[in-house]
Write a protein that holds these residues in place. Structure first.
Motif, PDB file in Angstrom:
ATOM      1  N   PHE A 159       0.837  -1.193   0.000  1.00 52.00           N
ATOM      2  CA  PHE A 159       0.000   0.000   0.000  1.00 52.00           C
ATOM      3  C   PHE A 159       0.876   1.249   0.000  1.00 52.00           C
ATOM      4  O   PHE A 159       1.976   1.275   0.566  1.00 52.00           O
ATOM      5  CB  PHE A 159      -0.894   0.030   1.234  1.00 52.00           C
ATOM      6  N   THR A 160       0.386   2.282  -0.623  1.00 53.57           N
ATOM      7  CA  THR A 160       1.035   3.590  -0.602  1.00 53.57           C
ATOM      8  C   THR A 160       0.013   4.617  -0.151  1.00 53.57           C
ATOM      9  O   THR A 160      -1.163   4.315   0.084  1.00 53.57           O
ATOM     10  CB  THR A 160       1.581   3.954  -1.989  1.00 53.57           C
ATOM     11  N   LEU A 161       0.476   5.854  -0.032  1.00 55.32           N
ATOM     12  CA  LEU A 161      -0.459   6.918   0.331  1.00 55.32           C
ATOM     13  C   LEU A 161      -1.527   7.118  -0.727  1.00 55.32           C
ATOM     14  O   LEU A 161      -2.609   7.651  -0.447  1.00 55.32           O
ATOM     15  CB  LEU A 161       0.311   8.229   0.563  1.00 55.32           C
ATOM     16  N   GLU A 162      -1.212   6.708  -1.976  1.00 56.05           N
ATOM     17  CA  GLU A 162      -2.204   6.818  -3.034  1.00 56.05           C
ATOM     18  C   GLU A 162      -3.330   5.794  -2.853  1.00 56.05           C
ATOM     19  O   GLU A 162      -4.371   5.893  -3.525  1.00 56.05           O
ATOM     20  CB  GLU A 162      -1.545   6.626  -4.401  1.00 56.05           C
ATOM     21  N   SER A 163      -3.119   4.795  -1.987  1.00 54.85           N
ATOM     22  CA  SER A 163      -4.184   3.828  -1.745  1.00 54.85           C
ATOM     23  C   SER A 163      -5.375   4.472  -1.066  1.00 54.85           C
ATOM     24  O   SER A 163      -6.491   3.947  -1.145  1.00 54.85           O
ATOM     25  CB  SER A 163      -3.651   2.671  -0.892  1.00 54.85           C
ATOM     26  N   GLY A 164      -5.131   5.573  -0.373  1.00 56.19           N
ATOM     27  CA  GLY A 164      -6.204   6.396   0.148  1.00 56.19           C
ATOM     28  C   GLY A 164      -7.081   5.705   1.163  1.00 56.19           C
ATOM     29  O   GLY A 164      -6.635   5.294   2.230  1.00 56.19           O
ATOM     30  N   PHE A 165      -8.354   5.571   0.826  1.00 55.96           N
ATOM     31  CA  PHE A 165      -9.360   5.112   1.759  1.00 55.96           C
ATOM     32  C   PHE A 165      -9.113   3.673   2.203  1.00 55.96           C
ATOM     33  O   PHE A 165      -9.469   3.294   3.328  1.00 55.96           O
ATOM     34  CB  PHE A 165     -10.739   5.243   1.118  1.00 55.96           C
ATOM     35  N   ALA A 166      -8.513   2.841   1.349  1.00 55.49           N
ATOM     36  CA  ALA A 166      -8.217   1.450   1.724  1.00 55.49           C
ATOM     37  C   ALA A 166      -7.245   1.412   2.899  1.00 55.49           C
ATOM     38  O   ALA A 166      -7.411   0.625   3.841  1.00 55.49           O
ATOM     39  CB  ALA A 166      -7.651   0.695   0.527  1.00 55.49           C
ATOM     40  N   PHE A 167      -6.226   2.261   2.870  1.00 59.84           N
ATOM     41  CA  PHE A 167      -5.283   2.313   3.993  1.00 59.84           C
ATOM     42  C   PHE A 167      -5.952   2.832   5.257  1.00 59.84           C
ATOM     43  O   PHE A 167      -5.685   2.344   6.361  1.00 59.84           O
ATOM     44  CB  PHE A 167      -4.102   3.203   3.618  1.00 59.84           C
ATOM     45  N   VAL A 168      -6.838   3.815   5.125  1.00 61.37           N
ATOM     46  CA  VAL A 168      -7.549   4.361   6.293  1.00 61.37           C
ATOM     47  C   VAL A 168      -8.404   3.281   6.945  1.00 61.37           C
ATOM     48  O   VAL A 168      -8.483   3.186   8.188  1.00 61.37           O
ATOM     49  CB  VAL A 168      -8.403   5.569   5.869  1.00 61.37           C
ATOM     50  N   LEU A 169      -9.035   2.435   6.146  1.00 58.38           N
ATOM     51  CA  LEU A 169      -9.859   1.360   6.703  1.00 58.38           C
ATOM     52  C   LEU A 169      -9.013   0.352   7.470  1.00 58.38           C
ATOM     53  O   LEU A 169      -9.407  -0.112   8.545  1.00 58.38           O
ATOM     54  CB  LEU A 169     -10.619   0.668   5.574  1.00 58.38           C
ATOM     55  N   LEU A 170      -7.850  -0.005   6.943  1.00 57.60           N
ATOM     56  CA  LEU A 170      -6.961  -0.916   7.677  1.00 57.60           C
ATOM     57  C   LEU A 170      -6.454  -0.265   8.960  1.00 57.60           C
ATOM     58  O   LEU A 170      -6.270  -0.936   9.984  1.00 57.60           O
ATOM     59  CB  LEU A 170      -5.791  -1.330   6.792  1.00 57.60           C
ATOM     60  N   LEU A 171      -6.227   1.039   8.927  1.00 56.69           N
ATOM     61  CA  LEU A 171      -5.800   1.759  10.131  1.00 56.69           C
ATOM     62  C   LEU A 171      -6.878   1.707  11.204  1.00 56.69           C
ATOM     63  O   LEU A 171      -6.601   1.419  12.381  1.00 56.69           O
ATOM     64  CB  LEU A 171      -5.470   3.208   9.767  1.00 56.69           C
ATOM     65  N   LEU A 172      -8.123   1.959  10.823  1.00 53.50           N
ATOM     66  CA  LEU A 172      -9.224   1.911  11.790  1.00 53.50           C
ATOM     67  C   LEU A 172      -9.435   0.497  12.319  1.00 53.50           C
ATOM     68  O   LEU A 172      -9.730   0.308  13.502  1.00 53.50           O
ATOM     69  CB  LEU A 172     -10.505   2.425  11.138  1.00 53.50           C
TER      70      LEU A 172
END
Length: 537
Positions: A159-172
């Motif tokens: 994942f990169t920062l361009e993954s956007g919302f997908a990374f935010v969901l894994l963070l939550l």
């Protein structure tokens, strides 16, 4: 049998970890089955964590022979613990969405079964709270992996920062699994499980899954850090330490200390130091498993007493266990040259060097609270005179001496050995003034724990209920659950039922009624074939 196998397994993983670290190599496997790719990643972090999980679980299984010997369903308990450990191992070596889900959901299912092992109303409600809280993270994981599939791959490690919302969901999802605020209510509720399960959950399995996932995702934000993780970690560490000051349940105090240390780990991730976070995760697992084992010995020997106000005189009845408990508590507080000192001191010093005044102050204040409630626990339950409210039915038993001995040396030397081998070049130098402030806070916490106890009854209900956090999170979910009822009534029990099973039953009964009017079998076959052709068209 399982404990010996896990012990051999952890030794193999230790050798592979040394080899992978020294050779700077990564083992990568891909298994294909039914057009599904199962990817396995093996580097020094995953191998060393597999070593840690194998070591702690092997000692917990040996300890369970003593603690669970009188249980009718002891074999069932052993199988569930093995499945629990295997789920964590699947998560550790995961590299793609399929392997991640296998470990993540396996932890949720087996933890639910283990928490409600005693099958009473308290354990059942605690298991449901834990399962529903973690189910929020499961749904977020599914959403995140679904979005990553549309991005081209299930490989979440890329994942990169361009993954956007997908990374935010894994963070939550990681925040729910690691019980960060506002998802902290389920962690003390999980204390309804047997004590060997608590020692696994709070050391190297369930609560560490979210932290481990964030360490894997850390290259995305390791350069600049994350202000959200910095804020949530410091608040969680401070809040849980403050709540533990008014707690009198033996296991809940240790559980709240786990929550505090999880906040410290998340804080180090926010600073941009994932390696220090993993270091503290490693050392914390050693002394936290030891703390829960010692608490289980005290509770088991006293006939199930968990209120520390009813204990006292434990030192005279259980001298070896009291000594080990004191050593593990000192490692938790970060006493110099114990395991917790090396990792915790590095994190606090790195926060001081980052010139973040307010978050650093919160973490140092959380360290003060850790010393406060740890010495308060030792003073009331261990070193105080006998309160004459508890009759100790058992003394020292040889069955748990071995596991306590192994983890005792881990809590003493684990931090130094890890630092010497993996982090020999990592050193943070701060000034004498910063060191002096840190030690002043720690000794202040020790002084308060020895000579002061909270007598503020107006705050007791606030502290004992975790600041009303379970009530707040429960009531905030009523609005969402209400819509769930409406969806069930209008969807599953409404038009879906009418168009699905109900219509099929009515259609089949209608066809059978029509066919009953024809006595000839040829007519029946002809009409049935025509109906099937019509349905196919």
């Amino acid at each position: 049998m399982y404990s010996n196998f896990l012990l051999i397994f952890c030794l193999i993983m230790l050798f592979l970890s040394f080899y992978s670290f020294l050779s700077d190599s990564i083992l990568y496997f891909k298994l294909s089955f039914l057009d599904l790719n199962y990817q396995i990643l093996g580097d020094w972090i995953s191998f060393s964590f597999l070593f840690l999980v194998g070591l702690i679980s092997s000692q917990v299984l040996k300890y369970s022979i003593y603690y669970m010997s009188g249980e009718v369903y002891y074999n069932r308990f052993g199988y569930l613990v093995v499945l629990f450990v295997l789920s964590m191992m699947f998560l550790i070596i995961s590299s793609d969405g399929l392997s991640l889900l296998l470990g993540w959901d396996g932890l949720g299912i087996t933890s639910y079964a283990l928490i409600m092992f005693y099958s009473n109303p308290k354990s059942s409600s605690s298991a449901m709270i834990t399962a529903l809280s973690n189910r929020v993270g499961d749904v977020l994981i599914l959403w995140g992996l679904g979005l990553s599939y549309f991005l081209g791959s299930w490989d979440y490690l890329y994942f990169t920062l361009e993954s956007g919302f997908a990374f935010v969901l894994l963070l939550l999802a990681s925040l729910t699994k690691s019980a960060q605020i506002p998802f902290s209510a389920w962690l003390p509720a999980a204390m309804a499980a047997p004590t060997p399960v608590s020692s696994l959950v709070h050391s190297s399995t369930l609560v560490t899954a979210g932290i481990y996932l964030m360490i894997r995702l850390s290259p995305i934000f390791s350069l600049s850090g994350s202000s959200i993780l910095l804020f949530l970690g410091s608040i969680t560490a401070l809040f849980s330490g403050f709540v533990a000051l008014g707690e009198y349940d033996f296991k809940r105090i240790i559980a709240l200390s786990t929550l505090s240390q999880l906040g410290v780990m998340m804080f180090s991730l926010g600073l941009g130091y994932p390696l220090l976070c993993y270091f503290h995760l490693f050392t914390h697992a050693l002394f936290k498993a030891l703390l829960f084992m010692c608490s289980g010995v005290v509770i088991h020997a006293s006939g199930g007493v968990q209120d520390i106000r009813r204990l006292g005189g434990v030192l005279s009845m259980l001298p070896y266990s009291s000594f080990v408990l004191s050593a593990a508590s000192c490692s938790l507080m970060g006493f110099p040259f114990l395991a917790g000192f090396y990792s915790k001191d590095l994190i606090i010093e790195s926060s001081e060097m980052s010139f973040m005044l307010f978050p650093s102050f919160l973490i140092i204040l959380a360290a003060l609270f850790t010393c406060f409630y740890s010495f308060r626990l030792l003073k009331i339950s261990i070193t105080a005179l006998t309160h004459n409210f508890t009759h100790f039915t058992k003394g020292e038993d040889g069955l748990y001496i071995g596991p306590l001995f192994v983890l005792y040396w881990g809590a003493i030397l684990g931090g130094y050995l890890f630092y010497w081998f993996y982090l020999g070049s990592e050193s943070i130098l701060v000034g004498y003034f910063e060191k002096f402030i840190l030690f002043m806070f720690l000794f202040t916490g020790i002084f308060l724990g020895l000579f002061y106890d909270l007598k503020m009854h107006s705050f007791f209900s606030f502290l004992n209920s975790m600041g009303y956090l379970p009530t707040l999170t429960g009531k905030s979910s009523f609005f969402i659950l209400k819509y769930g009822d409406e969806i069930t009534m209008t969807g599953d029990q409404g038009w879906l039922e009418f168009l699905g099973p109900d219509s099929s039953v009515k259609m089949s009964s209608f066809i059978s009624t029509i066919l009953s009017y024809f006595t000839s079998s040829s007519y029946k076959i002809m009409i049935l074939v025509s109906y099937l052709v019509l349905m196919f068209c």
